[in-house]
Design an enzyme around this catalytic site. Structure first.
Site, PDB file in Angstrom:
ATOM      1  CB  CYS A  86     -63.066  52.199 -30.062  1.00  0.00           C
ATOM      2  SG  CYS A  86     -63.659  51.104 -28.753  1.00  0.00           S
ATOM      3  CD  GLU A 128     -62.443  50.312 -33.754  1.00  0.00           C
ATOM      4  OE1 GLU A 128     -62.199  51.310 -33.020  1.00  0.00           O
ATOM      5  OE2 GLU A 128     -63.326  49.502 -33.510  1.00  0.00           O
TER       6      GLU A 128
END
Length: 810
Positions: free
Chosen positions: A454, A456
């Site tokens: 997402c 990270e």
């Protein structure tokens, strides 16, 4: 060097008026995309059957790393190959597009699981009667009790089990392997025969006299060598298949393409790529190796794709063997391949925490080069054109924006985001570099980094940065208000910290919350360390280790500390909800004395029914996070600092440290569902706020106030934060709308924000799509760190997106 081959292939004219099922820059892409999007996802047990045969033959006779490598080699030697009409990039995870292989060594699904997969109302995977029989007769008898999932659950404490069952946290490795996986530049400049030589040299240099780990290193390196053979076997088989098809092909243009595919597969993956086309094919073969080895929790991200492809693009265009239409078409072939590969099936809590079958291959464009200069190239713009053309929920596409990024590139990305399907997301290159520097990475490694999954951040090709699961921060307050007792599940979960009606000050509330939070983190952390050890010993990933710097040099596996950097993350969920709840208690009970703690608890127990005055006060008359109000924002920062500081720096078993992320996937819906009403006014079972976004309807002072509140969090002391914003199309209309959006992004990033993403759609359209899903089959929305088809979301998640605040630049 291989003989130069004619690389031209047929180009057709795009139809500017094409509907969604006719998207693509050429007729070829339209046909490939149509097949990909119309094919029903289905289970493929071929890998599971082959793996079972390998384990029965070799388990106990060879080391665990070698056993794991033999599984991949045997699968790539025997798997059914697919080479479809029109394809220019070859290889599928299973027998054909939309196949989902299973991984019984990670999670051995029950027959009931298989029925659920097949019968699910939303995204389902077809399971045939033959599949059920194979699972029951072949897979389950061998793997039941052997899978890592079984070992994980058997080795968890009762405290862990209790917390897990009531939704205090989730566990990423319960049904999938460790992630996040992202490549650096090596496999664009090396072939697997080059890696094989490096591995042979490392084996030859082992010191059995002075190194007590020499034998373990030898076994790991031998496994890596076997995996080099495995991927080369797959390339050779596709080379042979393409030549077979070319010999039978009557169409001279397609015959030439098949011969070129064969030539490409003769070069890669055994040797380094020589052309743009081969570089993409090299990545795709590597992607298959990583994702079929151990089902890591997200697909293998291709590194800084634009920067890695640029040298090949420049060379090929200069030599006249590539033009922009061809380059774009090859990118779109890759986009089809990524869409062809749904995330492997999951059930139970794992499905609730990530209720999507997007597999999170996150394509990064822009950013900076190793020397810190602007990284935007012609390929960067081609990737933007590709994502606009294809308009898919997978792959997940983003742009990295630095202070040196040209405004032209940012505005082009904003033009696509304004179209309303949630891509691209926007990342702050300068901030994410600082994140990694704070964690001890070198400047060069940090500049080559990016975001996968997402939001990270990781040092690509150099780091094993593994997410371990989500933690329900607001539910820790729920425990604190009920003396450690879970009022929904009627069970004592946390330590006794006193009853809420006995708290005499806000400090009493804070101390109880802090005690519960630290207890839950400790329970989660103990479980994490056991799970890390299980994967390090039982499930090495020698193929992924080849692709990750220093694993060969160390002779250590990716899952056991072989990477240059080894980081673990716990993802915090619900920062807006906990901040608003504590604000409501502090402001109304102790500062303004509007009601008592007992009155508040009574209201929570009744889901605010009959307590309308209290509800109105906490929901509408209390300082809320997201409005640039220091009263609420200071509480947010205190909670965030406590959460971050209690985790950051704790050691994992791979020789690295723990850090925090702030993102939810779809876990904010699950976590809200396992909670009663909250002091903030959130009703029982309603979703929490996503990421670090304000709670629905709480942010009433516009988008600039939102980013000011969010920027007060120390983003660069995390591994990633997620901010969703929603605009109506009218708010972003015209050139002024683009300028405003670009300015908002620049401003947030200047204040140190990590990430922003947008839904651009009005509430009424979403409501109509909810009522008439067949009329909106192609409507894509931004959920959390990914986009998905609105019709594939469950009702609770659809409502959560509908209820998000619609911002404007008034």
């Amino acid at each position: 060097m291989a003989e130069k081959v004619d690389t031209s292939f047929n180009i057709t004219t795009p139809d500017a008026l094409a509907k969604d099922n006719e998207r693509g820059c050429t007729d070829r892409i339209k046909r490939l995309r149509r097949i990909s999007h119309s094919t029903q996802p289905h289970i493929d047990l071929e890998r599971a059957v082959i793996e079972t045969e390998v384990y029965k033959k070799y388990e106990g006779k060879v080391s665990t790393p070698v056993l794991r490598a033999l599984v991949l080699k045997e699968y790539f030697s025997k798997k059914t190959l697919y080479l479809g009409e029109d394809e220019l990039i070859v290889g599928e995870k299973g027998r054909d597009p939309q196949c989902s292989p299973t991984f019984p060594e990670i999670c051995c699904h029950t027959i009931e699981d298989m029925h659920i997969m097949n019968d699910r109302k939303l995204v389902n995977f077809t399971v045939t009667e033959d599949d059920l029989k194979t699972q029951e007769d072949v897979i389950i008898p061998y793997w039941k009790g052997r899978a890592t999932r079984d070992h994980i659950l058997a080795n968890m404490t009762q405290e862990w089990r209790d917390c897990y069952e009531v939704g205090m946290f989730t566990e990423f490795m319960e049904q999938r392997g460790p992630g996040h996986t992202a490549g650096g530049k090596n496999f664009y400049i090396k072939g697997y025969l080059d890696y094989k030589k490096e591995i042979a040299d490392a084996i030859a240099n082992l010191d059995f006299y002075n190194d007590p780990e020499a034998l373990e290193k030898q076994q790991e390196l031998e496994a890596m060598s076997i995996d080099c053979d495995a991927i080369c076997i797959l390339g050779k088989r596709y080379h042979d298949l393409a030549l077979e098809k070319a010999a039978e092909c009557k169409d001279p243009q397609r015959k030439k393409e098949l011969e070129m595919i064969a030539h490409n597969c003769e070069v890669v993956p055994a040797h380094k790529p020589e052309t743009y086309w081969q570089a993409i094919q090299m990545y795709w073969f590597t992607h298959l190796g990583v994702t079929l080895e151990l089902n890591p929790w997200d697909a293998f991200t291709p590194g800084r794709l634009d920067q890695h492809l640029t040298p090949f693009y420049e060379k090929d265009t200069k030599e006249g063997i590539l033009n922009d239409t061809q380059a774009l078409e090859l990118l779109e072939c890759l986009w089809v391949k990524l869409f062809n590969s749904p995330a492997p099936v999951k059930v139970g809590v794992t499905l609730k925490e990530s209720g999507t079958y997007v597999d999170f291959a996150n394509i990064n464009s822009g950013g900076v080069k190793e020397d810190g200069t602007d990284g935007v190239s012609r390929v960067s713009y081609l990737i933007l054109d590709c994502m606009e053309d294809m308009r898919q929920n997978q792959p997940n596409s983003n742009v990295q924006i630095s202070k040196v990024t040209p405004q032209k590139f940012l505005k082009r990305a904003c033009e696509i985001a304004r179209q309303g399907w949630g891509q691209p997301a926007f990342y702050n290159t300068d901030e994410l570099i600082q994140e990694l520097l704070n964690q001890g990475k070198s400047l060069v490694d940090a500049r080559q980094a990016g975001c996968s999954g997402c939001v990270e951040t990781g040092a690509w090709g150099n780091e094993a940065y593994i997410l371990t699961g989500y933690l329900n921060i607001p539910k820790c307050l729920e425990l604190a208000l009920y003396d450690g007792y879970d009022p929904m599940f009627k069970k004592q979960i946390g330590p006794h910290t006193g009853k809420a009606e006995d708290f005499k000050s806000y400090d009493d509330v804070w101390k109880a919350f802090k005690t519960q939070l630290e207890y839950i983190i400790d329970v989660k952390m103990r479980g994490n360390l056991v799970i890390e050890k299980i994967f390090a010993t039982m499930m090495p990933a020698p193929f992924l280790s080849i692709c990750t710097n220093d694993c060969i040099k160390k002779g250590k596996d990716y899952n056991a500390g072989g990477a240059r950097y080894n980081t673990s993350y716990i993802q915090g969920v619900g920062i807006a909800d906990i901040s608003d709840s504590l604000s409501a208690i502090k402001y109304n009970v102790f500062d303004k004395k509007k009601f008592t703690m007992k009155e508040l608890i009574d209201a929570l127990n009744d889901n605010f029914e009959g307590h309308e005055e209290i509800f109105n006060l906490v929901a509408h008359k209390t300082p809320k996070y997201g409005n640039d109000d220091d009263y609420a924002d200071d509480i947010m920062l205190t909670v965030f600092n406590e959460y971050r500081d209690y985790i950051t720096g704790r050691k994992n078993i791979r020789g690295g440290d723990y850090h925090v992320d702030m993102l939810p996937t779809t876990c904010h819906v699950y976590f809200g569902d396992v909670m009663i009403a909250a002091p903030s006014g959130r009703l029982a079972h309603k979703p929490l706020a996503d990421g670090i976004s304000p709670a629905k309807g709480a942010d009433i002072n516009g988008p600039t106030a939102v980013v000011k509140s969010c920027s007060k969090m120390g983003h660069c002391k995390t591994g990633g934060t997620l901010l969703n914003q929603k605009f109506t199309p009218a708010a972003l209309a015209g050139e002024k709308g683009i300028d405003n959006l670009a300015a908002l992004i620049r401003s947030y990033f200047a204040m140190g924000g990590h990430h922003m993403q947008f839904n651009v759609i009005d509430r009424e359209t979403l409501k109509d799509a909810q009522k008439h899903p067949d009329e909106y089959r192609d409507l894509i929305v931004r959920v959390a760190g990914y986009s998905d088809y609105f019709r594939n979301l469950d009702n609770a998640l659809q409502n959560e997106i509908i209820e998000r605040t619609e911002q404007s630049f008034g």
